[in-house]
Write a protein that holds these residues in place. Structure first.
Motif, PDB file in Angstrom:
ATOM      1  N   ILE A  58    -130.887 -67.396 -21.927  1.00  0.00           N
ATOM      2  CA  ILE A  58    -129.759 -68.231 -21.530  1.00  0.00           C
ATOM      3  C   ILE A  58    -128.767 -68.337 -22.686  1.00  0.00           C
ATOM      4  O   ILE A  58    -127.543 -68.183 -22.502  1.00  0.00           O
ATOM      5  CB  ILE A  58    -130.255 -69.622 -21.070  1.00  0.00           C
ATOM      6  CG1 ILE A  58    -131.056 -69.475 -19.772  1.00  0.00           C
ATOM      7  CG2 ILE A  58    -129.098 -70.583 -20.867  1.00  0.00           C
ATOM      8  CD1 ILE A  58    -131.817 -70.714 -19.369  1.00  0.00           C
ATOM      9  N   ALA A  59    -129.286 -68.564 -23.902  1.00  0.00           N
ATOM     10  CA  ALA A  59    -128.408 -68.691 -25.073  1.00  0.00           C
ATOM     11  C   ALA A  59    -127.645 -67.398 -25.334  1.00  0.00           C
ATOM     12  O   ALA A  59    -126.421 -67.405 -25.544  1.00  0.00           O
ATOM     13  CB  ALA A  59    -129.237 -69.078 -26.295  1.00  0.00           C
ATOM     14  N   ILE A  61    -126.988 -64.881 -23.283  1.00  0.00           N
ATOM     15  CA  ILE A  61    -126.035 -64.538 -22.217  1.00  0.00           C
ATOM     16  C   ILE A  61    -124.785 -65.405 -22.327  1.00  0.00           C
ATOM     17  O   ILE A  61    -123.655 -64.922 -22.193  1.00  0.00           O
ATOM     18  CB  ILE A  61    -126.694 -64.690 -20.825  1.00  0.00           C
ATOM     19  CG1 ILE A  61    -127.819 -63.656 -20.677  1.00  0.00           C
ATOM     20  CG2 ILE A  61    -125.673 -64.498 -19.714  1.00  0.00           C
ATOM     21  CD1 ILE A  61    -128.760 -63.932 -19.525  1.00  0.00           C
ATOM     22  N   ARG A  62    -124.965 -66.695 -22.621  1.00  0.00           N
ATOM     23  CA  ARG A  62    -123.797 -67.577 -22.803  1.00  0.00           C
ATOM     24  C   ARG A  62    -122.937 -67.086 -23.952  1.00  0.00           C
ATOM     25  O   ARG A  62    -121.713 -67.139 -23.890  1.00  0.00           O
ATOM     26  CB  ARG A  62    -124.261 -69.003 -23.095  1.00  0.00           C
ATOM     27  CG  ARG A  62    -124.611 -69.755 -21.846  1.00  0.00           C
ATOM     28  CD  ARG A  62    -124.975 -71.185 -22.159  1.00  0.00           C
ATOM     29  NE  ARG A  62    -125.428 -71.845 -20.925  1.00  0.00           N
ATOM     30  CZ  ARG A  62    -126.334 -72.814 -20.903  1.00  0.00           C
ATOM     31  NH1 ARG A  62    -126.884 -73.228 -22.030  1.00  0.00           N
ATOM     32  NH2 ARG A  62    -126.674 -73.370 -19.765  1.00  0.00           N
ATOM     33  N   HIS A  63    -123.595 -66.631 -25.002  1.00  0.00           N
ATOM     34  CA  HIS A  63    -122.879 -66.239 -26.211  1.00  0.00           C
ATOM     35  C   HIS A  63    -122.130 -64.919 -26.025  1.00  0.00           C
ATOM     36  O   HIS A  63    -121.020 -64.756 -26.527  1.00  0.00           O
ATOM     37  CB  HIS A  63    -123.871 -66.109 -27.378  1.00  0.00           C
ATOM     38  CG  HIS A  63    -123.240 -65.686 -28.658  1.00  0.00           C
ATOM     39  ND1 HIS A  63    -122.427 -66.522 -29.390  1.00  0.00           N
ATOM     40  CD2 HIS A  63    -123.277 -64.510 -29.330  1.00  0.00           C
ATOM     41  CE1 HIS A  63    -121.997 -65.882 -30.462  1.00  0.00           C
ATOM     42  NE2 HIS A  63    -122.501 -64.652 -30.442  1.00  0.00           N
ATOM     43  N   THR A  64    -122.724 -63.971 -25.296  1.00  0.00           N
ATOM     44  CA  THR A  64    -122.138 -62.632 -25.228  1.00  0.00           C
ATOM     45  C   THR A  64    -121.383 -62.362 -23.932  1.00  0.00           C
ATOM     46  O   THR A  64    -120.581 -61.441 -23.869  1.00  0.00           O
ATOM     47  CB  THR A  64    -123.234 -61.553 -25.356  1.00  0.00           C
ATOM     48  OG1 THR A  64    -124.233 -61.793 -24.358  1.00  0.00           O
ATOM     49  CG2 THR A  64    -123.890 -61.590 -26.730  1.00  0.00           C
ATOM     50  N   ALA A  65    -121.649 -63.169 -22.889  1.00  0.00           N
ATOM     51  CA  ALA A  65    -121.023 -62.948 -21.575  1.00  0.00           C
ATOM     52  C   ALA A  65    -121.024 -61.465 -21.186  1.00  0.00           C
ATOM     53  O   ALA A  65    -119.973 -60.842 -21.046  1.00  0.00           O
ATOM     54  CB  ALA A  65    -119.599 -63.506 -21.555  1.00  0.00           C
ATOM     55  N   ALA A  86    -129.876 -70.636 -14.169  1.00  0.00           N
ATOM     56  CA  ALA A  86    -129.202 -71.366 -15.244  1.00  0.00           C
ATOM     57  C   ALA A  86    -127.835 -70.763 -15.568  1.00  0.00           C
ATOM     58  O   ALA A  86    -126.903 -71.491 -15.925  1.00  0.00           O
ATOM     59  CB  ALA A  86    -130.073 -71.378 -16.495  1.00  0.00           C
ATOM     60  N   VAL A  87    -127.704 -69.446 -15.470  1.00  0.00           N
ATOM     61  CA  VAL A  87    -126.511 -68.766 -15.985  1.00  0.00           C
ATOM     62  C   VAL A  87    -125.465 -68.479 -14.911  1.00  0.00           C
ATOM     63  O   VAL A  87    -124.268 -68.613 -15.144  1.00  0.00           O
ATOM     64  CB  VAL A  87    -126.907 -67.448 -16.693  1.00  0.00           C
ATOM     65  CG1 VAL A  87    -125.680 -66.701 -17.154  1.00  0.00           C
ATOM     66  CG2 VAL A  87    -127.819 -67.746 -17.869  1.00  0.00           C
ATOM     67  N   GLU A  90    -122.297 -70.807 -14.198  1.00  0.00           N
ATOM     68  CA  GLU A  90    -121.212 -70.878 -15.189  1.00  0.00           C
ATOM     69  C   GLU A  90    -120.588 -69.522 -15.473  1.00  0.00           C
ATOM     70  O   GLU A  90    -119.452 -69.449 -15.936  1.00  0.00           O
ATOM     71  CB  GLU A  90    -121.707 -71.538 -16.483  1.00  0.00           C
ATOM     72  CG  GLU A  90    -123.158 -71.266 -16.804  1.00  0.00           C
ATOM     73  CD  GLU A  90    -123.614 -71.954 -18.075  1.00  0.00           C
ATOM     74  OE1 GLU A  90    -122.948 -71.780 -19.096  1.00  0.00           O
ATOM     75  OE2 GLU A  90    -124.660 -72.649 -18.037  1.00  0.00           O
ATOM     76  N   LEU A  91    -121.322 -68.444 -15.237  1.00  0.00           N
ATOM     77  CA  LEU A  91    -120.777 -67.096 -15.476  1.00  0.00           C
ATOM     78  C   LEU A  91    -120.918 -66.272 -14.198  1.00  0.00           C
ATOM     79  O   LEU A  91    -121.747 -65.357 -14.123  1.00  0.00           O
ATOM     80  CB  LEU A  91    -121.533 -66.401 -16.626  1.00  0.00           C
ATOM     81  CG  LEU A  91    -121.383 -67.019 -18.015  1.00  0.00           C
ATOM     82  CD1 LEU A  91    -122.409 -66.430 -18.972  1.00  0.00           C
ATOM     83  CD2 LEU A  91    -119.976 -66.809 -18.578  1.00  0.00           C
ATOM     84  N   THR A  94    -121.328 -62.370 -14.081  1.00  0.00           N
ATOM     85  CA  THR A  94    -122.493 -61.662 -14.626  1.00  0.00           C
ATOM     86  C   THR A  94    -123.352 -61.107 -13.491  1.00  0.00           C
ATOM     87  O   THR A  94    -123.664 -61.809 -12.538  1.00  0.00           O
ATOM     88  CB  THR A  94    -123.344 -62.610 -15.477  1.00  0.00           C
ATOM     89  OG1 THR A  94    -122.493 -63.293 -16.373  1.00  0.00           O
ATOM     90  CG2 THR A  94    -124.391 -61.851 -16.262  1.00  0.00           C
TER      91      THR A  94
END
Lengths: 235, 401
Positions: A58-59, A61-65, A86-87, A90-91, A94
């Motif tokens: 999760i961290a 994927i959020r960081h690199t999109a 979780a992801v 918001e994205l 993806t």
């Protein structure tokens, strides 16, 4: 987390969106498997991150999109579906491609219903995996023959004998004859191009049928589907 | 990984642990006061004082204490009790009995009180014996006996004392019961049954608890042993072979594949022969995989019990697979089978060399004959679609009606 050092084509810049080279995050708890995948597909794709657990994934994927997340179904602190849940909100751009050693229908159906756009097994060749990731990045869905077989089995008339089917949305709860034909040919190992030739339709139309089937698989309310998947274990 | 195997739920579920535990540490008698004090959050001294005061009021405190002593179990992690405490315990118990006897004249129904008290006291001793947490000893007692937990002399003494007291209490009651014959018979039966329940109750309870834990343990151990044995025999063996043939990639792949298939069968229970078509087809594919060192991906939709026609279909599919393995020059072949209610179809497809079906050499003609002929005898059909460089697809079909 490490930058891609693949094949002398350093991209380095995580914001660079080079066409034709999807940015990929690998999520798998086996470091050996990750390095194997990296060696096989690193030349053709940009691997921008790796993770070994749900929390890490999760961290990262959020960081690199990334464009595509290659996601193991089984992770130590939960499963692939937990990462997607979780992801994805918001994205939404993806795409997730599920990857597993398991052939259990339950695993496959669960991760697809969570929002994965395809499912391949870990025995897939490097070239096929690269191709699958590209197709998912382009918005297509990836049906391995096995997944197509599961779909046909799950949507069969009276797939689970003696289970009451409460059809709330008939449009979602069955495949059209055309969709069934496409799934059959996928299960027989045909490519989209070959299916188009066989059925006298365009490749684009084949893609549309496949996407519609995936949508039905994700949205179908028939609990038969989940029950069917669970029952498949005890054959 | 999940294992589909689950222990069958037993009807003998272990009882939920009581919220109150008697304390083995820092106790004077049975740890009852300590347990109540811990539970209520007051000092132990106050609880003990309360019991003593209540004991003064017609022995109520003693009865209460005894009841708690019987009902409460010692904390599971506490060991058996140290024998140094016994003297103090029995002294205090004796004092309790004396207090009761002094209060005897104020109690109602004095004539049956003493015998009942004796019986109760004996019962209490027996039940105390049962509530000791001596788990490792219980596990050893595969043949649970009345002497359960009587591994030490103290235990035996307590059991003998308990039985004696219960029986003598019963005899006293019967002797004093100046009632009619029918009533006496009934009383005798009741008292005997009560005595038996008192004496054997703890044993029954323990037996039930032990049985369910033991059954769960046994199932778990068997599974573990089974998996360990399999890993030991088969997987390690294969890994050793793979290391030895590291310079032959095809052989390595073959070994790895067959091992993987075996593990899958074990984990997901797929592919084990069960008289159904899907398993039979998978077994045939596995055989070809091992013999010709190619990968065969099998997808089956639906299933059907085996019969002569399906036997022929499986045999023909196997023949088609062998053909692909021998002539197509590929590393993998896909098989798709679909079973409807009235027919069964199998598609064997490779993306290999292919050939021109119109110009086949005699040797291949024979193999095709064995596929086509075999199915025609079973009201089936086989068609082959191939062209050079485009791979081959063999379509097989039999009617089931």
């Amino acid at each position: 987390m490490s930058q891609d050092s693949g094949a002398g084509r350093a991209t380095g810049d995580p914001g660079a969106d080079s066409p034709g080279r999807p940015r990929v995050v690998l999520v798998d708890d086996h470091a050996m498997f990750r390095s194997g995948v990296r060696a096989e597909i690193g030349a053709a794709l940009d691997i921008v991150g790796e993770a070994a657990s749900v929390a890490e994934a999760i961290a990262v994927i959020r960081h690199t999109a990334p464009d595509v997340v290659l996601l193991d179904v089984h992770l130590p602190d939960g499963g692939g579906p937990a990462v997607i849940a979780a992801v994805l909100p918001e994205l939404p751009a993806t795409k997730f491609l599920a990857l597993s050693v398991s052939d259990a229908a339950e695993d496959v159906i669960t991760v697809i219903r969570a929002g994965a756009r395809g499912y391949v097994t870990k025995t897939i060749s490097g070239a096929d995996l690269t191709d699958a990731i590209r197709r998912v990045a382009d918005g297509d869905v990836v049906f391995s023959p096995r997944l197509a077989g599961f779909v046909l089995d799950a949507f069969r008339d009276g797939g689970v004998p003696g289970s009451p089917v409460t059809v709330t949305d008939p449009e979602l709860d069955q495949l059209t004859p055309r969709e069934q034909e496409v799934m059959r040919l996928l299960a027989r190992g045909y490519s989209y191009r070959e299916i188009g030739a066989e059925l006298f339709i365009s490749v684009k139309t084949v893609e549309t049928h496949a996407s519609n089937v995936l949508r039905k698989l994700q949205l179908s309310s028939r609990h038969q589907l989940t029950r069917w998947a669970a029952d498949r274990r005890i054959v | 990984m999940t294992t589909p195997v689950s222990a069958t739920p037993t009807s003998l579920e272990p009882q939920p642990a009581p919220r109150l535990y008697r304390n083995a540490h820092g106790r004077v008698l049975g740890g009852v006061a300590g347990a109540l004090a811990d539970h209520l959050g007051v000092r132990r001294g106050y609880v003990r004082l309360a019991f003593v005061l209540l004991a003064g009021s017609a022995g109520l405190g003693v009865l209460l204490y005894g009841a708690f002593w019987i009902v409460l179990r010692t904390r599971p992690e506490d060991g058996a009790e140290g024998s140094a405490r016994y003297a103090a315990q029995y002294l205090i118990a004796a004092v309790g009995v004396v207090v009761l006897l002094i209060n005897l004249h104020t109690l109602p129904l004095g004539w049956w009180f003493v015998p009942s008290l004796l019986a109760c006291f004996g019962g209490a001793l027996l039940w105390r014996q049962a509530s000791e947490t001596e788990r490792e000893r219980w596990r050893r007692l595969s043949s649970s006996s009345l002497a359960a937990g009587a591994a030490d002399r103290m235990g035996w003494l307590r059991i003998i004392a308990g039985v004696t007291l219960v029986l003598s209490g019963a005899v006293f009651i019967l002797a004093r019961a100046g009632i009619s014959a029918a009533g006496a018979g009934l009383a005798a039966v009741l008292v005997t049954a009560g005595g038996l329940a008192l004496i054997t109750g703890p044993w029954w309870l323990k037996l039930m608890r032990d049985l369910s834990t033991e059954r769960r343990e046994r199932i778990r151990n068997e599974e573990r042993a089974d998996i360990a044995a399999h890993l030991h025999d088969s997987v390690l063996q294969t890994l050793a072979l793979i290391q030895r043939s590291a310079d032959q990639p095809r052989e390595v792949a073959r070994l790895a594949r067959s091992q993987e298939r075996e593990l899958r069968t074990k984990l997901y229970g797929s592919g084990a022969p069960n008289g159904q078509f899907a398993a039979a087809l998978q077994a045939a594919a596995a055989e070809v995989e091992d013999t010709y060192a190619i990968a065969v991906d099998v997808v089956v939709v639906g299933d059907h019990p085996m019969n002569a026609r399906l036997e022929a279909l499986v045999a023909a599919s196997r023949e088609a697979l062998v053909n692909a393995a021998k002539h197509a020059q590929v590393t993998s072949v896909s098989v798709y089978a679909e079973l409807a209610s009235d027919s069964a179809s199998v598609f064997v497809r490779d993306r290999g060399a292919g050939f021109d079906p119109a110009r086949t050499d005699p040797s291949r003609q024979g193999i095709r004959g064995s596929i086509v002929g075999r199915l025609q005898r079973q009201h089936g059909s086989a068609t082959i679609r191939s062209s050079p460089g485009q791979g081959t697809e063999v379509r097989l079909r039999v009617e089931l009606e």
